[in-house]
Scaffold this motif. Structure first.
Motif, PDB file in Angstrom:
ATOM      1  N   UNK A  96       1.527  14.725   4.682  1.00  0.00           N
ATOM      2  CA  UNK A  96       0.203  14.130   4.462  1.00  0.00           C
ATOM      3  C   UNK A  96       0.302  12.630   4.699  1.00  0.00           C
ATOM      4  N   UNK A  97      -0.799  12.031   5.180  1.00  0.00           N
ATOM      5  CA  UNK A  97      -0.859  10.584   5.422  1.00  0.00           C
ATOM      6  C   UNK A  97      -2.093  10.046   4.705  1.00  0.00           C
ATOM      7  N   UNK A  98      -1.886   9.004   3.882  1.00  0.00           N
ATOM      8  CA  UNK A  98      -2.987   8.421   3.117  1.00  0.00           C
ATOM      9  C   UNK A  98      -2.942   6.898   3.212  1.00  0.00           C
ATOM     10  N   UNK A  99      -4.114   6.297   3.034  1.00  0.00           N
ATOM     11  CA  UNK A  99      -4.188   4.841   2.967  1.00  0.00           C
ATOM     12  C   UNK A  99      -4.556   4.435   1.545  1.00  0.00           C
ATOM     13  N   UNK A 100      -3.887   3.412   1.049  1.00  0.00           N
ATOM     14  CA  UNK A 100      -4.131   2.884  -0.283  1.00  0.00           C
ATOM     15  C   UNK A 100      -4.571   1.435  -0.192  1.00  0.00           C
ATOM     16  N   UNK A 101      -5.371   1.023  -1.179  1.00  0.00           N
ATOM     17  CA  UNK A 101      -5.876  -0.347  -1.260  1.00  0.00           C
ATOM     18  C   UNK A 101      -5.617  -0.881  -2.670  1.00  0.00           C
ATOM     19  N   UNK A 102      -5.123  -2.117  -2.751  1.00  0.00           N
ATOM     20  CA  UNK A 102      -4.919  -2.786  -4.036  1.00  0.00           C
ATOM     21  C   UNK A 102      -5.898  -3.947  -4.161  1.00  0.00           C
ATOM     22  N   UNK A 103      -6.826  -3.879  -5.129  1.00  0.00           N
ATOM     23  CA  UNK A 103      -7.750  -4.997  -5.329  1.00  0.00           C
ATOM     24  C   UNK A 103      -7.031  -6.268  -5.801  1.00  0.00           C
ATOM     25  N   UNK A 104      -6.046  -6.135  -6.674  1.00  0.00           N
ATOM     26  CA  UNK A 104      -5.399  -7.336  -7.222  1.00  0.00           C
ATOM     27  C   UNK A 104      -4.522  -8.041  -6.187  1.00  0.00           C
ATOM     28  N   UNK A 105      -3.937  -7.309  -5.272  1.00  0.00           N
ATOM     29  CA  UNK A 105      -3.075  -7.917  -4.246  1.00  0.00           C
ATOM     30  C   UNK A 105      -3.790  -8.103  -2.915  1.00  0.00           C
ATOM     31  N   UNK A 106      -4.983  -7.531  -2.781  1.00  0.00           N
ATOM     32  CA  UNK A 106      -5.761  -7.605  -1.540  1.00  0.00           C
ATOM     33  C   UNK A 106      -4.920  -7.141  -0.352  1.00  0.00           C
ATOM     34  N   UNK A 107      -4.322  -5.944  -0.514  1.00  0.00           N
ATOM     35  CA  UNK A 107      -3.494  -5.373   0.540  1.00  0.00           C
ATOM     36  C   UNK A 107      -3.778  -3.887   0.713  1.00  0.00           C
ATOM     37  N   UNK A 108      -3.521  -3.407   1.926  1.00  0.00           N
ATOM     38  CA  UNK A 108      -3.570  -1.986   2.235  1.00  0.00           C
ATOM     39  C   UNK A 108      -2.145  -1.498   2.464  1.00  0.00           C
ATOM     40  N   UNK A 109      -1.931  -0.196   2.215  1.00  0.00           N
ATOM     41  CA  UNK A 109      -0.624   0.421   2.377  1.00  0.00           C
ATOM     42  C   UNK A 109      -0.789   1.776   3.043  1.00  0.00           C
ATOM     43  N   UNK A 110       0.183   2.132   3.851  1.00  0.00           N
ATOM     44  CA  UNK A 110       0.260   3.479   4.390  1.00  0.00           C
ATOM     45  C   UNK A 110       1.186   4.301   3.513  1.00  0.00           C
ATOM     46  N   UNK A 111       0.904   5.593   3.404  1.00  0.00           N
ATOM     47  CA  UNK A 111       1.676   6.481   2.540  1.00  0.00           C
ATOM     48  C   UNK A 111       1.887   7.808   3.257  1.00  0.00           C
ATOM     49  N   UNK A 112       3.127   8.283   3.282  1.00  0.00           N
ATOM     50  CA  UNK A 112       3.449   9.584   3.869  1.00  0.00           C
ATOM     51  C   UNK A 112       4.167  10.415   2.813  1.00  0.00           C
ATOM     52  N   UNK A 113       3.685  11.643   2.634  1.00  0.00           N
ATOM     53  CA  UNK A 113       4.301  12.599   1.710  1.00  0.00           C
ATOM     54  C   UNK A 113       4.745  13.800   2.537  1.00  0.00           C
ATOM     55  N   UNK A 114       6.051  14.043   2.594  1.00  0.00           N
ATOM     56  CA  UNK A 114       6.600  15.160   3.361  1.00  0.00           C
ATOM     57  C   UNK A 114       6.556  16.417   2.493  1.00  0.00           C
ATOM     58  N   UNK A 115       5.985  17.473   3.037  1.00  0.00           N
ATOM     59  CA  UNK A 115       5.790  18.701   2.279  1.00  0.00           C
ATOM     60  C   UNK A 115       7.124  19.412   2.037  1.00  0.00           C
TER      61      UNK A 115
END
Length: 176
Positions: free
Chosen positions: A84-103
């Motif tokens: 799975x591939x997801x995007x995350x956002x942090x309001x306090x750090x004002x950054x986006x992150x990519x996330x991969x979870x291998x099944x």
């Protein structure tokens, strides 16, 4: 002498049954209305949903207030979903992150594999914050943070199983 031993044993048992004090929930003064309560411990366990407090997320510098934005994308190999591939956002750090979870089903069959996680900026037409792992059997992967919160972005990731000549990739939905 026998009576003395019996009396000593009986006295010891009696003292063991007398409680030194009783503590139970609900005793003591009630907290003031609106008073803060003890915060529950934050889990550091990895999760398919993405846990920004996980050990690997913290090692990548993910801010703990990060949450998923957009919809989940998937990586498929030979017709089977492997990550799975997801995007995350942090309001306090004002950054986006990519996330991969291998099944787990892929992990059980694949042996080791290579993984990438990143954020794609549609505005710049660039892959940002990319991190790569080779010959791993881990399950959770976070990109570096990216300063892309004012841009259109998507998380992107890839997996290459040992013996495959090229990786397979996927991405989350576009977020502006």
């Amino acid at each position: 002498m026998r009576y003395l031993k019996t009396a000593a044993v009986a006295l010891s048992c009696a003292f063991a049954l007398i409680p030194a004090g009783i503590a139970s929930a609900g005793t003591g003064p009630a907290p003031a209305p609106g008073a803060p309560t003890a915060k529950a411990a934050t889990s550091t366990a990895p999760s398919p949903a993405g846990n920004p407090a996980s050990t690997r997320a913290q090692a990548a510098g993910v801010c703990t207030d990060a949450y998923q934005i957009g919809t989940t994308g998937y990586i498929t190999r030979s017709g089977k979903t492997i990550a799975s591939v997801k995007q995350f956002y942090s309001p306090s750090c004002a950054e986006n992150y990519g996330y991969v979870w291998v099944w787990q089903s892929f992990r059980d069959a694949a042996g080791d594999y290579d993984v990438t996680a990143a954020v794609y900026s549609y505005s710049r037409d660039e892959i940002l914050g990319k991190r790569s792992w080779t010959n791993t059997t881990a399950q959770e992967f976070w990109s570096n943070g990216t300063s892309t919160v004012t841009e259109c972005t998507a998380a992107t990731g890839s997996v290459r199983a040992a013996g495959d000549p090229a990786p397979v990739a996927g991405h989350s939905s576009k977020r502006c």
